[in-house]
Structure formats: C-alpha cells, structure tokens
Design a protein around this motif. Sequence first.
Motif, short mmCIF file in Angstrom:
data_model
loop_
_atom_site.label_atom_id
_atom_site.label_comp_id
_atom_site.label_asym_id
_atom_site.label_seq_id
_atom_site.Cartn_x
_atom_site.Cartn_y
_atom_site.Cartn_z
N UNK A 161 0.84 -1.19 0.00
CA UNK A 161 0.00 0.00 0.00
C UNK A 161 0.88 1.25 0.00
N UNK A 162 0.39 2.28 -0.65
CA UNK A 162 1.10 3.56 -0.66
C UNK A 162 0.98 4.23 0.70
N UNK A 163 1.94 5.13 0.98
CA UNK A 163 1.94 5.84 2.24
C UNK A 163 1.03 7.06 2.20
N UNK A 164 1.15 7.91 3.21
CA UNK A 164 0.33 9.11 3.29
C UNK A 164 0.76 10.14 2.26
N UNK A 165 -0.14 11.02 1.90
CA UNK A 165 0.13 12.06 0.91
C UNK A 165 1.20 13.03 1.42
N UNK A 166 2.22 13.26 0.59
CA UNK A 166 3.25 14.26 0.87
C UNK A 166 3.00 15.43 -0.08
N UNK A 167 2.75 16.60 0.46
CA UNK A 167 2.30 17.70 -0.39
C UNK A 167 3.20 18.93 -0.36
N UNK A 168 4.46 18.77 0.10
CA UNK A 168 5.35 19.92 0.11
C UNK A 168 5.56 20.42 -1.32
N UNK A 169 5.48 21.73 -1.48
CA UNK A 169 5.64 22.42 -2.77
C UNK A 169 4.51 22.11 -3.75
N UNK A 170 3.46 21.46 -3.30
CA UNK A 170 2.34 21.14 -4.20
C UNK A 170 1.60 22.42 -4.58
N UNK A 171 1.08 22.44 -5.80
CA UNK A 171 0.33 23.58 -6.31
C UNK A 171 -1.18 23.38 -6.20
N UNK A 172 -1.59 22.17 -5.84
CA UNK A 172 -3.02 21.87 -5.77
C UNK A 172 -3.26 20.79 -4.73
N UNK A 173 -4.51 20.68 -4.30
CA UNK A 173 -4.91 19.68 -3.33
C UNK A 173 -5.62 18.54 -4.06
N UNK A 174 -5.01 17.36 -4.18
CA UNK A 174 -5.63 16.28 -4.96
C UNK A 174 -6.93 15.77 -4.33
N UNK A 175 -7.08 15.97 -3.02
CA UNK A 175 -8.30 15.48 -2.37
C UNK A 175 -9.53 16.28 -2.80
N UNK A 176 -9.30 17.47 -3.41
CA UNK A 176 -10.42 18.32 -3.84
C UNK A 176 -10.53 18.40 -5.35
N UNK A 177 -9.60 17.79 -6.06
CA UNK A 177 -9.61 17.85 -7.52
C UNK A 177 -10.64 16.87 -8.10
N UNK A 178 -11.29 17.28 -9.19
CA UNK A 178 -12.26 16.41 -9.85
C UNK A 178 -11.57 15.26 -10.57
N UNK A 179 -10.41 15.54 -11.15
CA UNK A 179 -9.64 14.52 -11.86
C UNK A 179 -8.20 14.57 -11.38
N UNK A 180 -7.63 13.39 -11.17
CA UNK A 180 -6.25 13.31 -10.71
C UNK A 180 -5.48 12.37 -11.63
N UNK A 181 -4.40 12.89 -12.20
CA UNK A 181 -3.51 12.06 -13.02
C UNK A 181 -2.54 11.35 -12.09
#
Length: 328
Positions: A161-181
């Motif tokens: 299983x993958x670990x927890x989300x690491x979001x340092x320097x991220x430009x967007x929040x994937x938990x709120x995005x309609x589509x995630x690549x």
Amino acid sequence: MRKNLKRIMAMVGAGVMAVSLLAPVPHVLAASTNKVVEVPVNFTNSSWEDDWDSTSNTDACIWEAGEPSAYSEKYTVSYKLYIPVSFIKEDSTVNFGGGLSFNDATEEEWKWAGWSELPSAEMHEDASLTRWDDEQKKDVPIDYATVKKSGDFYVITYEAESGTLQSEEAQSDPTKAEKVDLDFNFAIKGINITAKNSAVYLDDLKITKADGTVLTNQNFTSAKTVEGDYRIAPNKGENDGKALKLATITDNKALTVKSAKATVKVGKTVKISATATPATKITYTSSNKKVATVDSKGVVTGKKAGKATISVKANGKTVKVTVTVKKK
C-alpha cells in the motif's frame, strides 16, 4: 508539471529417479517468454558510504498509469521485478522502491499535487528481502515482497500500500480535484554491483484504489498497452523523458517428463521421472484412481486393468502421461 520522486532505497526434481517407462522420449515444455518494461541501469560498484544520488542510481517513471480519476487516500501497487542473477555477488545488494505522484488534471494545465511513498526493499546476496528499520537500526524482514530464482533472473513479486500524501511544494490539493492524473515512479540502486549499460525489468504492474477500482493493470504485451513513457533521471531535469521501451525476456521455466507413456501390472508400481526447471514442487494427479493411483513422488500403483492419465504439473505447466495397467 512533473516532479521527480524522492529517491528511496535497498533440481527440486521431486520424482527424478529411474523408472520403467515405455519408449523413453524427452517431453519438454518450452520456456516462458515475457514482454517487460526495460529500466536501464548503470551500476558503478558504489558502496553504502557513497553519495546516495550517485550515478548508480536510476529513477524510472511510467506516466499516466490509468485514466484520470478521483483521488484515493490509499492505493495498492503490485508488480514483478526481474533482476539478472549476474548482478548479485558477495556483499552486493539491490535496493528498490518507488511511489505514486499526482497531478490535478481538472484544467488543461495540470498542477503538481503531491506524492506518496511505497515501501522500499533490499535484496541481498542470499536472495533474502529486508528493509532498514530506523528505530531498531537494522535490517528487518518484509512481508510485502517475495523473491524466487527463475533461470537467469531473480523474480521479485511486490505488493504494498502507498503511504500518506506528501504535499510539500504542491500547487493543488488532490483530495479536492475532480480529476487526478496518477504516475508510477520506480527507483533502484545497486550496492557493490558493477553493471554498465545493463537493465532490470518491470512487469505486471497493477494499481488499485482503496475502493477496489483498478486504475491500471498492465502486462506490457505491446507498446500500445501503455500510454506515456519512462524517465531516467538521476540529478537531471524533467525534460529527460525517453520513449517507453519494451524488451522480451525468457524466464527459463520448464517441466521435463522422461516419457509420455508407461505400463504397469495390477498391484505393481512404476515411477514417473520429472524435472522442474527452475527447481520447484511437482504435483501428480490421476484421472482414474480406480485404475491407477499416484503419490506425491510420482509413484504410480496399478489397481485394475485399463488406462488412466497422470497429470504432472510444475512451473505453471502440465504434462500428461498415459498409464496402461495390465492384469497380473
């Protein structure tokens, strides 16, 4: 926008005996061949004391691994990793790991949205698999990967299983995005290994969301099965992506049975001679136990006159032996 993932690293021939079979004729099933993703490596005999980001470190990325979909807190990732047996010498170790990177694909210009790490592992010269435990300050066994020697390769089967989300320097929040690549990243390092202009190979990549949705399930039978490419990127920029390259390898799995026919009298026994390459458990089953039975070592006992088929199985292959039982 793409972001480099942080580098993470580390003849059971049961029944192989002489038998009284009719017309001994070798019966060999050909070795299996597989289409796989080639991941070039350039291991330079670095040691644990060398810079972790040395030129013996290789990162690969398979972009767009599945249709864009809503973000999932957890993903299960599985794959097979083929490591040439020739890499592994005394005191050598192969360290491998990876992760998933995310981009907000809601708009035309995708935004970097973070990454999550997959557990890393190390394969040692004795083919054991471990990971480094910071608290215990030592290598500990793992339960998310197994290894088996198959012909010219060590084949590692990985599922974690993958670990927890690491979001340092991220430009967007994937938990709120309609589509995630979703991109799959893989990293490997050779310790005390010299293997210039060589490669390891990935196969059977499967990525599943927490709700059971399968995002990608690739066996790489052709280049058309994968949209995207891979990147070799130790200390390099993001424009170094190269077109996905597939290779064909042979895992040398085979099952050999000395003869496809045998005769035995009622109350007597005959032994089926079989060899599995690479060595593994061989199983035997009878199609008609009233005529002939067979034990776990391939010993056939005649019960009554007639014919029965003994199925010999190993390495995913089956050879059928026709047994004729005659009256005393």
